[in-house]
Enzyme design. Structure first.
Site, PDB file in Angstrom:
ATOM      1  N   CYS B  52       0.789  -1.222   0.000  1.00  0.00           N
ATOM      2  CA  CYS B  52       0.000   0.000   0.000  1.00  0.00           C
ATOM      3  C   CYS B  52       0.827   1.280   0.000  1.00  0.00           C
ATOM      4  O   CYS B  52       0.732   2.108  -0.905  1.00  0.00           O
ATOM      5  CB  CYS B  52      -0.901  -0.068   1.222  1.00  0.00           C
ATOM      6  SG  CYS B  52      -1.854   1.390   1.480  1.00  0.00           S
ATOM      7  N   HIS B 106      -1.902   7.036   4.323  1.00  0.00           N
ATOM      8  CA  HIS B 106      -0.893   5.984   4.502  1.00  0.00           C
ATOM      9  C   HIS B 106       0.505   6.390   4.040  1.00  0.00           C
ATOM     10  O   HIS B 106       1.312   5.540   3.621  1.00  0.00           O
ATOM     11  CB  HIS B 106      -1.321   4.683   3.800  1.00  0.00           C
ATOM     12  CG  HIS B 106      -0.967   3.470   4.621  1.00  0.00           C
ATOM     13  ND1 HIS B 106      -1.167   2.180   4.193  1.00  0.00           N
ATOM     14  CD2 HIS B 106      -0.418   3.372   5.864  1.00  0.00           C
ATOM     15  CE1 HIS B 106      -0.765   1.336   5.136  1.00  0.00           C
ATOM     16  NE2 HIS B 106      -0.314   2.041   6.140  1.00  0.00           N
TER      17      HIS B 106
END
Lengths: 453, 453
Positions: B52, B106
């Site tokens: 990710c 993130h």
């Protein structure tokens, strides 16, 4: 009555055509198949039997191949469709259809089991499979390889060997098949007789030897070349139908006979798409193969369906369309897809999955329960009796990796009646014992149906 | 200058959308995504980084994530995009674009690494990932779970926690993201300012908790419900663009950030389609994810391309479209897709495949050479140093099972210069050392580039 043209490709996987996620991803575009899908119905849950002969037996008899003794590929001894089977071609012939089979038979190699003895007016092609072409490549004695031949025949007389099936013949065969098929279509357009034309291509089976016109076509190896040839051949048949002005009056089915093989000496062959397994297993990568049906006026264009359909079902479906009665003196496992083709739901919500004589699994709705695992490891294949059955939700888990039995015991209870019904039918109509491996009682079926210990 | 709307889905596999072979096959139809593909360009060889955070770093910096210290997901310590990175949002802002990020960041959870400190005018969403929602479900102490929050902020001021990211919030978040995104699009249509809207959805990441409107929608479990919600959310954003009359002036990108995870406690998640591997590996099932681009007037409708494209490439592409200069004081790995989008070939024919700091593989044309195997076995993941590299032809062998190195040594020689060029660039522009795991010299790169022993 509509004409029926059924094209069957050899060993093509679910994931090979472009419209199933392959095509250009594999450097082997399939524009003609993709167009056929756009013009008709693309099935994403079309199921066949565990290998070549069983699937062809299921198609032509509407019966689980274990019933007719065709649950395995065999090359020696008496095998294939016994003369007392009632084939789809016979049913259609009885309704006034002209019938022809051009391509690979693989349902018997004795005169009384050739296509021309089982309802086809004409046959051109091979009686067994393409694997023996390897014998030529590997320099086997002539005596071994001579039983692999190209044959030709008409009903009422024995068929004749017309050529060796050697590597050169293997490259040429599907082109010749299409030539015959095209001429047949043109002739029937001229004489106006409805026809059932069965075209079981020999591509894309190993050895991967494409027609010279397709040698190197993909730039990515011989298998991809063969896929491109296969697409082109299907396109030629479709063109022959449309050019003859029969497009609106012809049901075209294009399908594969089983999943792609996996063997170290073959290297990469077809793709199973998202599914686990390969030819000869009971995983979806074997059972679920591409199938497209075009029938203008009945089937909406561009339709895609994940409803369950089996290769068994064409028997009853085409019989109904032609007004033929299917036999009642034997067990027939075929369901009528008529309403489904017209846009309704499929009549099928389950099927038994045999590998040879073993009931390896049962499929019901999105679930599959495995009793015996047929697996591949690098370098070998294995058969593993499972101490506990494994239950997979295929829609959630196309790779059949996550066993859900412990938390879904109810599903296995929903499946057991299917086995029991099958056993009842076998006891009423015993399976045809062929090949010397005994009747069904030698299998795991009694135990699974709750009758044995 | 066209508006740019970039939707990024979390953990969706290549095989999940209908137009990639999933959809109804998984009992989770994706009509909006399928329509987007029909209206634009569907990439079948779009590649991301190994998980990710690396993918998001590559998207926003155009640099291999190891260069910016973002080669791993981290949750503790200083991490994310350092303030000296030049983000895509900063480049576009410099050209007069309004910029917003709604969804999962993130890329850092300290004020100077929040989106609003790195070129986004506005941010709403979560700073880390969705995994910590499990802590709520599993009854972890409040002190552990309180760092998972929903945030909101504008450039020039610290962002603020506005809610806990608990299971209920998790179900609601993407709906709220779309609400903000739609309002943002409507407002920009009103004020006429071009905009870059980055919408990193939190679905379909585990835990699989769909919005209540989609609870049970698929009839096949929570993951499929989440896929259906994901499709609906993308459709809502597309509708907002089209309803605002901006369809012709807006580039829409819709993509996934990495392949689906595989872990025994998660059960079945996304599908990698025909490809091997899962999140965190260097197999195609991780690297190759769905990506669709719609840009009316430039991209032909219904186009499908298997040309290689990397998530790295949007940086240079959008910079060129907006007339921005990318930095020259650092290594940038992004290639300009302008000609490709207009119908030409992709400028990219290779890429390095890192897993963390390890160069796990190199991809070049249809080939991939693996140096380190990141695999899955039931119950555990492993990292295996390969004694000999393994070479796969992905187009022939999407499952990366048939090692061709012995008969295709030339391919590995074609790949080595890519590693050497990368090493040269690293020695000119050293990687950003973050996270306490040292600079690139601690990796296997020196050896692979022929510099070590």
């Amino acid at each position: 009555m509509p004409n029926i043209v059924f094209m069957l490709v050899d060993n093509l996987g679910w994931g090979d055509p472009g419209c199933y996620g392959g095509g250009s991803v594999r450097m082997a575009p399939t524009p003609r198949i993709d167009q056929l899908a756009a013009d008709g119905l693309r099935l994403t849950n079309f199921n066949v039997e565990s290998e070549c002969t069983p699937t062809r037996a299921a198609l032509l008899t509407g019966r689980y191949p274990i019933r007719s003794g065709n649950h395995l590929v065999r090359t020696v001894g008496e095998h294939g469709l016994a003369p007392w089977e009632v084939t789809l071609s016979q049913l259609l012939k009885g309704q006034g259809y002209a019938t022809a089979c051009f391509g690979k038979w693989h349902l018997g190699n004795t005169p009384e089991r050739h296509p021309t003895a089982l309802g086809f007016d004409e046959w051109f092609g091979i009686q067994d499979s393409t694997g023996p072409v390897f014998d030529h490549l590997n320099g086997k004695p002539d005596t071994i390889i001579r039983h692999t031949s190209v044959w030709e025949g008409v009903a009422g007389a024995p068929a004749e060997r017309i050529a060796d099936y050697d590597p050169d013949a293997r490259r040429e065969l599907d082109g010749q098949v299409v030539e015959r098929a095209s001429r047949y279509i043109t002739d029937r357009a001229a004489d106006g007789q409805p026809f059932f034309l069965y075209v079981p291509f020999t591509q894309v089976h190993h050895p991967n030897l494409p027609h010279p016109d397709f040698d190197g076509a993909s730039g990515n190896g011989a298998f991809a070349d063969c896929v491109m040839e296969m697409d082109h051949r299907a396109g030629q048949v479709i063109d022959a139908i449309d050019d003859a002005g029969l497009g609106d009056d012809t049901i075209i089915v294009w399908a594969s006979d089983n999943g792609p093989p996996s063997h170290p000496t073959l290297g990469a062959q077809g793709s199973t798409g998202p599914f686990r397994g390969c030819l000869g297993s009971a995983y979806e990568g074997q059972l679920r193969v591409p199938c497209i049906i075009r029938w203008p006026g009945t089937i909406d264009t561009g339709r895609v369906s994940d409803e369950m359909v089996s290769v068994l079902d064409f028997y009853q479906t085409f019989a109904s369309i032609a007004g033929a009665e299917v036999p009642t003196d034997r067990a027939v496992d075929s369901l009528d897809l008529g309403d489904f083709l017209a846009g309704g739901p499929s009549p099928r919500d389950g099927m038994l999955c045999f590998v040879g004589k073993t009931l390896a699994a049962v499929k019901w709705r999105q679930y599959k329960l495995h009793y015996v695992e047929y697996g591949i490891q690098p370098g070998h294949r294995y058969r593993l009796e499972l101490q506990f059955p494994q239950l997979f939700n295929i829609a959630q888990d196309p790779r059949e990796e996550w066993d859900l039995l412990a938390i879904n015991l109810w599903v296995s209870e929903a499946m057991t009646p299917m086995i029991r019904d099958f056993m009842r039918s076998v006891h009423r109509f015993p399976n045809v014992p062929t090949g010397g491996d005994g009747p069904v009682e030698g299998t795991n079926l009694d135990v699974l149906a709750g009758r044995g210990s």
